[in-house]
Design an enzyme around this catalytic site. Structure first.
Site, PDB file in Angstrom:
ATOM      1  N   SER A  54      -3.343   3.661  -0.879  1.00  0.00           N
ATOM      2  CA  SER A  54      -2.906   2.416  -0.591  1.00  0.00           C
ATOM      3  C   SER A  54      -3.073   1.993   0.877  1.00  0.00           C
ATOM      4  O   SER A  54      -2.727   2.716   1.826  1.00  0.00           O
ATOM      5  CB  SER A  54      -1.392   2.475  -0.788  1.00  0.00           C
ATOM      6  OG  SER A  54      -0.749   1.098  -0.177  1.00  0.00           O
TER       7      SER A  54
ATOM      8  N   HIS B 116      -5.867   0.773  -3.430  1.00  0.00           N
ATOM      9  CA  HIS B 116      -4.460   0.298  -3.704  1.00  0.00           C
ATOM     10  C   HIS B 116      -3.946  -1.009  -2.662  1.00  0.00           C
ATOM     11  O   HIS B 116      -4.071  -0.759  -1.603  1.00  0.00           O
ATOM     12  CB  HIS B 116      -3.580   1.313  -3.968  1.00  0.00           C
ATOM     13  CG  HIS B 116      -2.245   0.773  -4.535  1.00  0.00           C
ATOM     14  ND1 HIS B 116      -1.944   0.659  -6.115  1.00  0.00           N
ATOM     15  CD2 HIS B 116      -0.990   0.415  -4.035  1.00  0.00           C
ATOM     16  CE1 HIS B 116      -0.747   0.130  -6.008  1.00  0.00           C
ATOM     17  NE2 HIS B 116      -0.211   0.133  -4.943  1.00  0.00           N
TER      18      HIS B 116
ATOM     19  N   ASP C 147      -1.405  -3.440  -1.622  1.00  0.00           N
ATOM     20  CA  ASP C 147       0.152  -4.124  -2.032  1.00  0.00           C
ATOM     21  C   ASP C 147       0.400  -5.374  -1.503  1.00  0.00           C
ATOM     22  O   ASP C 147       0.297  -5.648  -0.344  1.00  0.00           O
ATOM     23  CB  ASP C 147       0.928  -2.935  -1.291  1.00  0.00           C
ATOM     24  CG  ASP C 147       1.134  -1.540  -1.825  1.00  0.00           C
ATOM     25  OD1 ASP C 147       1.480  -1.525  -3.218  1.00  0.00           O
ATOM     26  OD2 ASP C 147       0.811  -0.684  -1.304  1.00  0.00           O
TER      27      ASP C 147
ATOM     28  N   MET D 164       3.225  -8.332  -1.308  1.00  0.00           N
ATOM     29  CA  MET D 164       4.296  -8.483  -1.003  1.00  0.00           C
ATOM     30  C   MET D 164       4.911 -10.071  -0.662  1.00  0.00           C
ATOM     31  O   MET D 164       4.108 -10.343   0.118  1.00  0.00           O
ATOM     32  CB  MET D 164       5.120  -7.525  -0.154  1.00  0.00           C
ATOM     33  CG  MET D 164       4.822  -6.133  -0.726  1.00  0.00           C
ATOM     34  SD  MET D 164       5.723  -5.073   0.393  1.00  0.00           S
ATOM     35  CE  MET D 164       4.898  -3.362  -0.114  1.00  0.00           C
TER      36      MET D 164
ATOM     37  N   HIS E 252      -1.295  -4.515  -6.660  1.00  0.00           N
ATOM     38  CA  HIS E 252      -0.060  -4.463  -7.000  1.00  0.00           C
ATOM     39  C   HIS E 252       0.810  -5.444  -6.697  1.00  0.00           C
ATOM     40  O   HIS E 252       1.100  -5.609  -5.220  1.00  0.00           O
ATOM     41  CB  HIS E 252       0.356  -3.032  -6.450  1.00  0.00           C
ATOM     42  CG  HIS E 252       2.021  -2.767  -6.752  1.00  0.00           C
ATOM     43  ND1 HIS E 252       2.429  -1.789  -6.108  1.00  0.00           N
ATOM     44  CD2 HIS E 252       2.810  -3.325  -7.482  1.00  0.00           C
ATOM     45  CE1 HIS E 252       3.765  -1.470  -6.637  1.00  0.00           C
ATOM     46  NE2 HIS E 252       3.948  -2.592  -7.409  1.00  0.00           N
TER      47      HIS E 252
ATOM     48  N   MET F  65       3.933  -7.327  -5.800  1.00  0.00           N
ATOM     49  CA  MET F  65       5.581  -7.344  -5.687  1.00  0.00           C
ATOM     50  C   MET F  65       5.962  -8.864  -5.354  1.00  0.00           C
ATOM     51  O   MET F  65       6.216  -9.105  -4.266  1.00  0.00           O
ATOM     52  CB  MET F  65       5.791  -6.392  -4.841  1.00  0.00           C
ATOM     53  CG  MET F  65       5.558  -4.873  -5.326  1.00  0.00           C
ATOM     54  SD  MET F  65       5.414  -3.553  -4.008  1.00  0.00           S
ATOM     55  CE  MET F  65       3.676  -3.736  -3.586  1.00  0.00           C
TER      56      MET F  65
ATOM     57  N   MET G  85       7.233   3.157 -10.559  1.00  0.00           N
ATOM     58  CA  MET G  85       7.415   3.346  -9.250  1.00  0.00           C
ATOM     59  C   MET G  85       8.094   4.438  -9.011  1.00  0.00           C
ATOM     60  O   MET G  85       9.332   4.731  -9.685  1.00  0.00           O
ATOM     61  CB  MET G  85       8.182   1.933  -8.769  1.00  0.00           C
ATOM     62  CG  MET G  85       7.420   0.557  -8.761  1.00  0.00           C
ATOM     63  SD  MET G  85       6.116   0.700  -7.494  1.00  0.00           S
ATOM     64  CE  MET G  85       6.723   1.355  -6.067  1.00  0.00           C
TER      65      MET G  85
ATOM     66  N   GLY H 127       8.548  -1.938  -1.734  1.00  0.00           N
ATOM     67  CA  GLY H 127       8.850  -2.974  -0.381  1.00  0.00           C
ATOM     68  C   GLY H 127       8.226  -2.199   0.675  1.00  0.00           C
ATOM     69  O   GLY H 127       7.722  -2.971   1.510  1.00  0.00           O
ATOM     70  N   PHE H 128       8.320  -0.931   0.775  1.00  0.00           N
ATOM     71  CA  PHE H 128       7.975  -0.173   1.949  1.00  0.00           C
ATOM     72  C   PHE H 128       7.228   1.095   1.754  1.00  0.00           C
ATOM     73  O   PHE H 128       7.500   1.593   0.714  1.00  0.00           O
ATOM     74  CB  PHE H 128       9.074   0.018   2.870  1.00  0.00           C
ATOM     75  CG  PHE H 128       9.608  -1.146   3.395  1.00  0.00           C
ATOM     76  CD1 PHE H 128       9.354  -1.805   4.406  1.00  0.00           C
ATOM     77  CD2 PHE H 128      10.936  -1.491   2.646  1.00  0.00           C
ATOM     78  CE1 PHE H 128       9.832  -3.175   4.850  1.00  0.00           C
ATOM     79  CE2 PHE H 128      11.408  -2.889   2.667  1.00  0.00           C
ATOM     80  CZ  PHE H 128      11.056  -3.610   4.150  1.00  0.00           C
ATOM     81  N   GLY H 129       6.240   1.687   2.574  1.00  0.00           N
ATOM     82  CA  GLY H 129       5.641   2.623   2.392  1.00  0.00           C
ATOM     83  C   GLY H 129       6.492   3.798   3.013  1.00  0.00           C
ATOM     84  O   GLY H 129       7.552   3.580   3.905  1.00  0.00           O
ATOM     85  N   GLY H 130       6.039   4.994   2.873  1.00  0.00           N
ATOM     86  CA  GLY H 130       6.784   6.173   3.571  1.00  0.00           C
ATOM     87  C   GLY H 130       8.133   6.778   3.024  1.00  0.00           C
ATOM     88  O   GLY H 130       8.790   7.235   3.775  1.00  0.00           O
TER      89      GLY H 130
ATOM     90  N   ASP I 106       3.447   5.452  -8.129  1.00  0.00           N
ATOM     91  CA  ASP I 106       3.216   4.922  -6.849  1.00  0.00           C
ATOM     92  C   ASP I 106       4.664   5.204  -5.951  1.00  0.00           C
ATOM     93  O   ASP I 106       5.710   4.699  -6.676  1.00  0.00           O
ATOM     94  CB  ASP I 106       2.879   3.371  -6.871  1.00  0.00           C
ATOM     95  CG  ASP I 106       2.920   2.613  -5.663  1.00  0.00           C
ATOM     96  OD1 ASP I 106       2.577   3.088  -4.541  1.00  0.00           O
ATOM     97  OD2 ASP I 106       2.662   1.224  -5.614  1.00  0.00           O
ATOM     98  N   GLY I 107       4.633   5.604  -4.984  1.00  0.00           N
ATOM     99  CA  GLY I 107       5.837   5.758  -4.136  1.00  0.00           C
ATOM    100  C   GLY I 107       5.869   7.366  -3.600  1.00  0.00           C
ATOM    101  O   GLY I 107       6.481   7.888  -4.459  1.00  0.00           O
ATOM    102  N   GLY I 108       5.638   7.695  -2.392  1.00  0.00           N
ATOM    103  CA  GLY I 108       5.995   9.030  -2.056  1.00  0.00           C
ATOM    104  C   GLY I 108       5.138  10.323  -2.431  1.00  0.00           C
ATOM    105  O   GLY I 108       5.666  11.349  -2.642  1.00  0.00           O
TER     106      GLY I 108
ATOM    107  N   SER J   8       1.087   6.745   2.888  1.00  0.00           N
ATOM    108  CA  SER J   8       1.322   7.451   4.218  1.00  0.00           C
ATOM    109  C   SER J   8       0.611   8.918   3.923  1.00  0.00           C
ATOM    110  O   SER J   8       0.093   9.313   4.949  1.00  0.00           O
ATOM    111  CB  SER J   8       2.779   7.707   4.482  1.00  0.00           C
ATOM    112  OG  SER J   8       3.657   7.259   3.546  1.00  0.00           O
ATOM    113  N   ALA J   9       0.753   9.609   2.773  1.00  0.00           N
ATOM    114  CA  ALA J   9       0.457  11.033   2.785  1.00  0.00           C
ATOM    115  C   ALA J   9      -1.278  11.117   3.036  1.00  0.00           C
ATOM    116  O   ALA J   9      -1.976  12.193   3.552  1.00  0.00           O
ATOM    117  CB  ALA J   9       0.804  11.745   1.636  1.00  0.00           C
TER     118      ALA J   9
HETATM  119  C1  DX5 Z   1       5.559   0.339  -2.007  1.00  0.00           C
HETATM  120  C2  DX5 Z   1       4.257   0.426  -2.180  1.00  0.00           C
HETATM  121  C3  DX5 Z   1       3.377   1.534  -2.404  1.00  0.00           C
HETATM  122  C4  DX5 Z   1       3.183   2.447  -0.985  1.00  0.00           C
HETATM  123  C5  DX5 Z   1       3.200   3.658  -1.015  1.00  0.00           C
HETATM  124  O1  DX5 Z   1       6.185  -0.658  -2.223  1.00  0.00           O
HETATM  125  O2  DX5 Z   1       4.093  -0.091  -3.655  1.00  0.00           O
HETATM  126  O3  DX5 Z   1       2.005   1.486  -2.823  1.00  0.00           O
HETATM  127  O4  DX5 Z   1       2.095   1.785  -0.097  1.00  0.00           O
HETATM  128  O5  DX5 Z   1       3.245   4.187   0.088  1.00  0.00           O
HETATM  129  P1  DX5 Z   1       3.658   5.812   0.384  1.00  0.00           P
HETATM  130  O6  DX5 Z   1       2.689   6.444  -0.512  1.00  0.00           O
HETATM  131  O7  DX5 Z   1       3.736   5.924   1.462  1.00  0.00           O
HETATM  132  O8  DX5 Z   1       5.142   5.837  -0.616  1.00  0.00           O
HETATM  133 ZN    ZN Z   2       1.900  -0.338  -4.557  1.00  0.00          ZN
END
Ligand code: DX5
Ligand code: ZN
Length: 226
Positions: free
Chosen positions: A7, A32, A34, A36, A65, A67, A138, A143-146, A176-178, A199-200
Site C-alpha cells: 500500500s 495498492h 487507498d 479516502m 481501494h 473508501m 478489512m 482510514g489509517f495505516g499502522g 488489508d490492515g496490519g 507500514s510493515a
Molecule cells: C487502511 C488502508 C490500508 C492501509 C494498510 O484504511 O485500507 O490499505 O494502507 O496499512 P497497514 O498495512 O499499515 O495496516
Molecule cells: Zn487499503
C-alpha cells in the site's frame, strides 16, 4: 503463490513514481492505492488525477481501494484512469447502488472488488459474490495505516473464502490492515489469496525478502539440513 499488494499509503507522496517502481522491483504483484474522501472515513488521501498519473508510470496493476461514500458515482472514472482493480465498500451505499457499482467496473473492463469493514458480517457479501472478482476483508477499521491487526476477523475471512469456493466462483480474497511477517500466515491459513501491506512493507529492512516471504506463506518450509 500468495499475491502481495504493497500500500502506497505508507509511501513518500512526494516520490510516488520512485516508490511504485521500488514496489515492482521487490517482485510484488500489485500496487495498492487507498482512496479516502473524509466522509466514509475520517481521512483524505488521493483521488482520480493521482491514480491516472500512477497508471502512466506503474508497470504493476493498480489495486484501488475506494473508501468513499456512494462509490457508484466515481467507479467508472477510476477504471478509465487506469485502475485494474476497483474495490468499493459494501457499507458505502444501498445494495442496489453497490450492485450497480460492481457492474459498472466490470462493464468498463476493470476487476470489481467489494470490501467489508470489521463490523460487517461475511453473509452481507453473499448476495454480491457473483459480481465480484475480489472480496476485501478489512482487518483494521479503514482510514489509517499502522493499526493493529484484528485476528478476530479470521473466521469471517474463512467463511467468505469457503463460500466463494463452494459456489465455484473466480473471486480472490484479499486482506488489508496490519498485515506483517507475524500475521501473514494466519491470513493465508484462513483463505487469503492477496495480502495488502503498508507500514510493515515500508518499514522492512529488506523489502524484497518481505515480499517473497509473504508470497511463500502457506507453503511447507524446506526441511533443514541438520
Ligand atoms: C487502511 C488502508 C490500508 C492501509 C494498510 O484504511 O485500507 O490499505 O494502507 O496499512 P497497514 O498495512 O499499515 O495496516
Ligand atoms: Zn487499503
Amino acid at each position: 503463490m500468495v499475491k502481495v499488494s504493497p500500500s502506497i499509503l505508507a509511501a513518500d507522496f512526494a516520490n510516488l513514481e520512485r516508490d511504485v517502481d521500488m514496489i515492482r522491483q521487490t517482485g510484488a504483484d500489485y500496487v495498492h492505492v487507498d482512496v479516502m474522501d473524509g466522509l466514509f472515513v475520517p481521512n483524505i488521501t488521493i483521488g482520480i488525477p493521482v491514480v491516472a498519473a500512477l497508471s502512466r508510470v506503474s508497470r504493476l496493476p493498480l489495486d484501488v481501494h475506494l473508501m468513499i461514500d456512494r462509490p457508484v458515482r466515481y467507479v467508472g472514472e477510476f477504471v478509465k484512469a487506469g485502475a485494474s482493480i476497483v474495490t468499493a465498500h459494501l457499507e458505502a451505499d444501498t445494495p442496489e447502488n453497490i450492485r450497480r457499482a460492481l457492474e459498472t467496473i466490470r462493464s468498463l473492463g476493470g476487476r470489481a472488488g467489494l470490501s467489508l469493514k470489521p463490523g460487517t458480517p461475511a453473509q452481507a457479501a453473499f448476495p454480491f459474490l457473483e459480481l465480484c472478482d475480489l472480496v476485501l476483508v478489512m482487518t483494521v477499521e479503514p482510514g489509517f495505516g499502522g493499526q493493529k491487526f484484528r485476528g478476530d476477523m479470521m473466521p469471517k475471512l474463512e467463511t467468505i473464502s469457503r463460500e466463494v469456493a463452494r459456489r465455484g466462483l473466480p473471486a480472490e480474497v484479499e486482506v488489508d490492515g496490519g498485515v506483517s511477517l507475524d500475521t501473514c500466515e494466519t491470513c493465508v491459513a484462513h483463505g487469503a489469496d492477496i495480502l495488502v501491506a503498508g507500514s510493515a512493507f515500508f518499514k522492512a529492512k529488506d523489502r524484497t525478502a518481505f515480499t517473497r516471504t509473504l508470497q511463500a506463506c502457506g507453503k511447507p518450509q524446506p526441511l533443514s539440513q541438520d
